[in-house]
Motif scaffolding. Sequence first.
Motif, short mmCIF file in Angstrom:
data_model
loop_
_atom_site.label_atom_id
_atom_site.label_comp_id
_atom_site.label_asym_id
_atom_site.label_seq_id
_atom_site.Cartn_x
_atom_site.Cartn_y
_atom_site.Cartn_z
N GLY A 244 33.88 39.93 -0.12
CA GLY A 244 33.82 38.55 -1.32
C GLY A 244 33.98 38.56 -2.58
O GLY A 244 34.64 37.91 -3.17
N LEU A 245 33.47 39.73 -3.35
CA LEU A 245 33.79 39.91 -4.84
C LEU A 245 35.19 40.11 -5.19
O LEU A 245 35.80 39.75 -5.85
N GLU A 246 36.01 40.82 -4.19
CA GLU A 246 37.45 41.41 -4.32
C GLU A 246 38.09 39.79 -4.25
O GLU A 246 39.04 39.59 -5.10
N GLY A 247 37.96 39.22 -3.17
CA GLY A 247 38.46 37.79 -3.07
C GLY A 247 38.25 36.81 -4.08
O GLY A 247 39.21 36.01 -4.58
N GLY A 248 36.88 36.78 -4.53
CA GLY A 248 36.59 35.79 -5.60
C GLY A 248 37.13 36.27 -7.07
O GLY A 248 37.70 35.31 -7.61
N VAL A 249 37.29 37.67 -7.33
CA VAL A 249 38.10 38.24 -8.36
C VAL A 249 39.61 37.69 -8.36
O VAL A 249 39.86 37.13 -9.33
N ILE A 250 39.79 37.77 -7.28
CA ILE A 250 41.62 37.52 -7.15
C ILE A 250 41.75 36.08 -7.36
O ILE A 250 42.69 35.56 -8.10
N GLY A 251 41.07 35.08 -6.61
CA GLY A 251 41.27 33.63 -6.67
C GLY A 251 41.02 33.19 -8.09
O GLY A 251 41.22 32.47 -8.66
#
Length: 322
Positions: A244-251
């Motif tokens: 989730g953190l990885e996707g949140g940082v990317i988006g």
Amino acid sequence: MNRHDEHRPLVDLGNERPMVTAKARIMSPIVPRASISGRALVAVVAIMTFLASMTTGAVLLISASAAEWQSDVASEITIQVRPLPGRDVERDTAAVVEAIRSDPGIVDVRPFSREESAKLLEPWLGTGLSLDQLPVPRVIIARVQPGTALDLVGLRARVTKTAPSASVDDHRAWIERMRSMTGATVFAGIGILALVIVATIISVSFATRGAMAANRPIVEVLHFVGASDAFVANRFLRHFLRLGLEGGVIGGGAAMLTFGFSESIAGWFSGTPVGDQFAALLGTFSLRPSGYLVLAIQAVAIAAITAWASRRTLLATLDDID
């Protein structure tokens, strides 16, 4: 296998997998760090975060622009002096200007000339038309001192007494429409954010069930050796929190870059009809520093929602396994 591993106990993982040390087996994660489902979930969270950030940024831009419009409009009043048979409109305009200037709450009065008043009609009537025979009203703009409670009733009475054809508009109706539009925009933004969060929860739930199904034998072995549900859930929780953190940082990062470059992009279209319309609606189309902070907090919140949804699904699935 090096010299230090010769005396370590080995764990038999079957004929199809190599034998590794017990320490290496213990340190290996329950859920694979890199998998197709994990990468797909990162992509989904990144897309959802990007859409949520763009929605939030647009709502912030519109709200800020609407607040500026309301502040500018509320600081001005408009007076129109219409021509009447038997009255000199120029004399009435001058008298109205003097009457307005005597009000202590007015800091500046600017009467429009006949040509300037007629130019205001060009967007509707076009150019090249002769307006000499039309009763074009004269427009007077008066700026109100900020923080002053203007006596509009008394001002209207003085203006009407000076020029019977004059009317005073404090733009209150227009401001109310702007407030309604801003409220509707914020409500729509909240609705879109709610849909994005629901879609994220559903996606995470399916991904969690898929990961649990793929690792069900491992979970059953852990239960057999005495591992608690909390132990297993925490391992999955960390995995999905990281995703989730990885996707949140990317988006969220992509959305921030989009808003960061938006001011330059708006500058390229400056002077064009499309660029002028966007500038009138959203100003410079750039977020304030507080807006970027809101987007960063939102990205972390979506990662937390991802972990929360994963934990709820995990506990429900573990109950089924038990």
